[in-house]
Design an enzyme around this catalytic site. Structure first.
Site, PDB file in Angstrom:
ATOM      1  N   LYS A  46       0.788  -1.282  -0.195  1.00 53.36           N
ATOM      2  CA  LYS A  46      -0.027  -0.137   0.086  1.00 53.36           C
ATOM      3  C   LYS A  46       0.944   1.336   0.006  1.00 53.36           C
ATOM      4  O   LYS A  46       0.490   2.284   0.364  1.00 53.36           O
ATOM      5  CB  LYS A  46      -0.871   0.169   1.220  1.00 53.36           C
ATOM      6  N   HIS A  58      14.700  -9.737 -10.391  1.00 52.95           N
ATOM      7  CA  HIS A  58      14.966  -8.084 -10.221  1.00 52.95           C
ATOM      8  C   HIS A  58      16.114  -7.601  -9.320  1.00 52.95           C
ATOM      9  O   HIS A  58      16.545  -8.014  -8.398  1.00 52.95           O
ATOM     10  CB  HIS A  58      13.739  -7.495  -9.449  1.00 52.95           C
ATOM     11  N   SER A  69      -4.588   2.699   4.349  1.00 52.87           N
ATOM     12  CA  SER A  69      -4.724   2.348   3.281  1.00 52.87           C
ATOM     13  C   SER A  69      -4.665   0.791   3.318  1.00 52.87           C
ATOM     14  O   SER A  69      -5.596  -0.001   2.717  1.00 52.87           O
ATOM     15  CB  SER A  69      -3.596   2.640   2.282  1.00 52.87           C
TER      16      SER A  69
HETATM   17  P1  A3P Z   1      -5.163   4.673  -0.990  1.00 53.80           P
HETATM   18  O1  A3P Z   1      -5.686   3.351  -0.199  1.00 53.80           O
HETATM   19  O2  A3P Z   1      -4.700   5.606   0.195  1.00 53.80           O
HETATM   20  O3  A3P Z   1      -5.933   5.451  -2.026  1.00 53.80           O
HETATM   21  P2  A3P Z   1      -0.259  -0.308  -3.677  1.00 53.80           P
HETATM   22  O4  A3P Z   1      -0.144  -0.412  -5.085  1.00 53.80           O
HETATM   23  O5  A3P Z   1       1.014  -0.550  -3.060  1.00 53.80           O
HETATM   24  O6  A3P Z   1      -1.073  -1.371  -3.108  1.00 53.80           O
HETATM   25  O7  A3P Z   1      -0.886   0.906  -2.916  1.00 53.80           O
HETATM   26  C1  A3P Z   1      -1.901   1.415  -3.193  1.00 53.80           C
HETATM   27  C2  A3P Z   1      -2.091   2.786  -2.797  1.00 53.80           C
HETATM   28  O8  A3P Z   1      -1.527   3.576  -3.496  1.00 53.80           O
HETATM   29  C3  A3P Z   1      -3.818   3.143  -2.700  1.00 53.80           C
HETATM   30  O9  A3P Z   1      -3.823   4.377  -1.610  1.00 53.80           O
HETATM   31  C4  A3P Z   1      -3.818   4.070  -4.004  1.00 53.80           C
HETATM   32  O10 A3P Z   1      -4.903   4.677  -4.295  1.00 53.80           O
HETATM   33  C5  A3P Z   1      -2.668   4.551  -4.197  1.00 53.80           C
HETATM   34  N1  A3P Z   1      -2.440   4.733  -5.676  1.00 53.80           N
HETATM   35  C6  A3P Z   1      -2.428   3.856  -6.608  1.00 53.80           C
HETATM   36  N2  A3P Z   1      -2.074   4.728  -7.989  1.00 53.80           N
HETATM   37  C7  A3P Z   1      -1.984   5.852  -7.676  1.00 53.80           C
HETATM   38  C8  A3P Z   1      -1.532   7.190  -8.358  1.00 53.80           C
HETATM   39  N3  A3P Z   1      -1.465   7.230  -9.930  1.00 53.80           N
HETATM   40  N4  A3P Z   1      -1.620   8.337  -7.771  1.00 53.80           N
HETATM   41  C9  A3P Z   1      -1.702   8.278  -6.544  1.00 53.80           C
HETATM   42  N5  A3P Z   1      -2.092   7.130  -5.722  1.00 53.80           N
HETATM   43  C10 A3P Z   1      -2.075   5.994  -6.087  1.00 53.80           C
END
Ligand code: A3P
Length: 254
Positions: free
Chosen positions: A42, A83, A98
């Site tokens: 997240k 990677h 989140s």
């Molecule tokens: P929120 O739950 O606070 O909205 P991961 O990809 O590591 O699972 O993280 C997900 C979090 O990154 C979520 O946060 C999601 O909305 C946010 N996120 C994903 N794409 C994004 C973007 N392009 N810009 C801003 N936040 C983004």
């Protein structure tokens, strides 16, 4: 029923399938040009994945829409990947909120319980993939001895183009300004939320009606969730646990 899907390695809760493959993961040999996105859950994993893919495809959105994000960037625990590290970090308060909503909507993860319960679980580090504190401090320690680009979600929100340019330089690419601008646009929250190849809309384990995968995408949402008392408790814990590191985070405006 859900419990047996999880187990532990070195005190860290992981999905059972990850534990079963642990030796393989531990002994994994990366090639020099492999790239690892080492994010805490997240912290903006998906966002970084999409940026990297677009940079590597010279901004061609059609190429990055060839498949869903999990297939284009397989997880190391799933053994399909390869990677070199590029950690993505996010302030722990927003990360916690989140993660809470993610566990509510993702059937592959344990039920988070109530918000108050989850708050304690997260602070104790009893979440899948382990403690946020151990994760961020561990990678921070390694950053000078390895080719690591340490990124912050808060910086990416503040100035996405600057951060995307950093990633581009780290990848040894040199893209034109207009392509960079296109990448900034195509990796914005709204565009990624509408894009079925990045929004996990077809992931059957996720119930987007409970909470969408791309939920809010902002800094400082924790203020809508934390009580005053929780904030105080968190600050005390944070100060104590971050005393032995130079790493610091932007929690958003007060
Ligand atoms: P929120 O739950 O606070 O909205 P991961 O990809 O590591 O699972 O993280 C997900 C979090 O990154 C979520 O946060 C999601 O909305 C946010 N996120 C994903 N794409 C994004 C973007 N392009 N810009 C801003 N936040 C983004």
């Amino acid at each position: 029923g859900k419990k047996k899907e999880f187990s532990q390695v070195n005190g860290i809760i992981l999905q059972k399938k990850t534990c079963d493959f642990w030796n393989k993961i531990w002994n994994f040999q990366a090639k020099p040009d492999d790239l690892l996105i080492a994010s805490y859950p997240k912290a903006g994993t998906t966002w970084t994945q999409e940026i990297v893919d677009l940079i590597q495809n010279d901004g061609d959105i059609e190429k990055s829409r060839r498949a869903s994000i999990q297939l284009r960037h397989p997880f190391l625990e799933w053994i399909r990947m390869t990677h070199c590290p590029r950690p993505e970090k996010r302030n722990p308060k927003d990360n916690l909120v989140s993660y809470y909503h993610f566990q509510r909507m993702n059937k592959a993860l344990p039920d988070p319980g109530s918000w108050d319960e989850y708050f304690e679980t997260f602070l104790a580090g009893n979440v899948v993939w382990g403690s946020w504190f151990d994760h961020v401090k561990g990678w921070w320690k390694k950053k000078d001895s390895h080719p690591i680009l340490y990124l912050f979600y808060e910086d990416m929100r503040k100035d996405p183009k600057r951060e995307i340019r950093k990633i581009m330089e780290f990848l040894g690419k040199n893209l034109k300004e207009e392509i960079l601008d296109k990448i900034v646009y195509n990796t914005s929250f709204d565009v990624m939320k509408r894009n079925p190849m990045t929004n996990y809309i077809n992931e059957i384990k996720m119930n987007h009606n409970l909470s969408p995968f791309l939920r809010k995408g902002v800094v400082g949402d924790w203020k809508n969730q934390f009580t005053e008392a929780q904030n105080k408790q968190f600050n005390e814990y944070h100060e104590k646990n971050m005393a032995d590191t130079s790493l610091s985070f932007c929690m958003g405006l007060k």
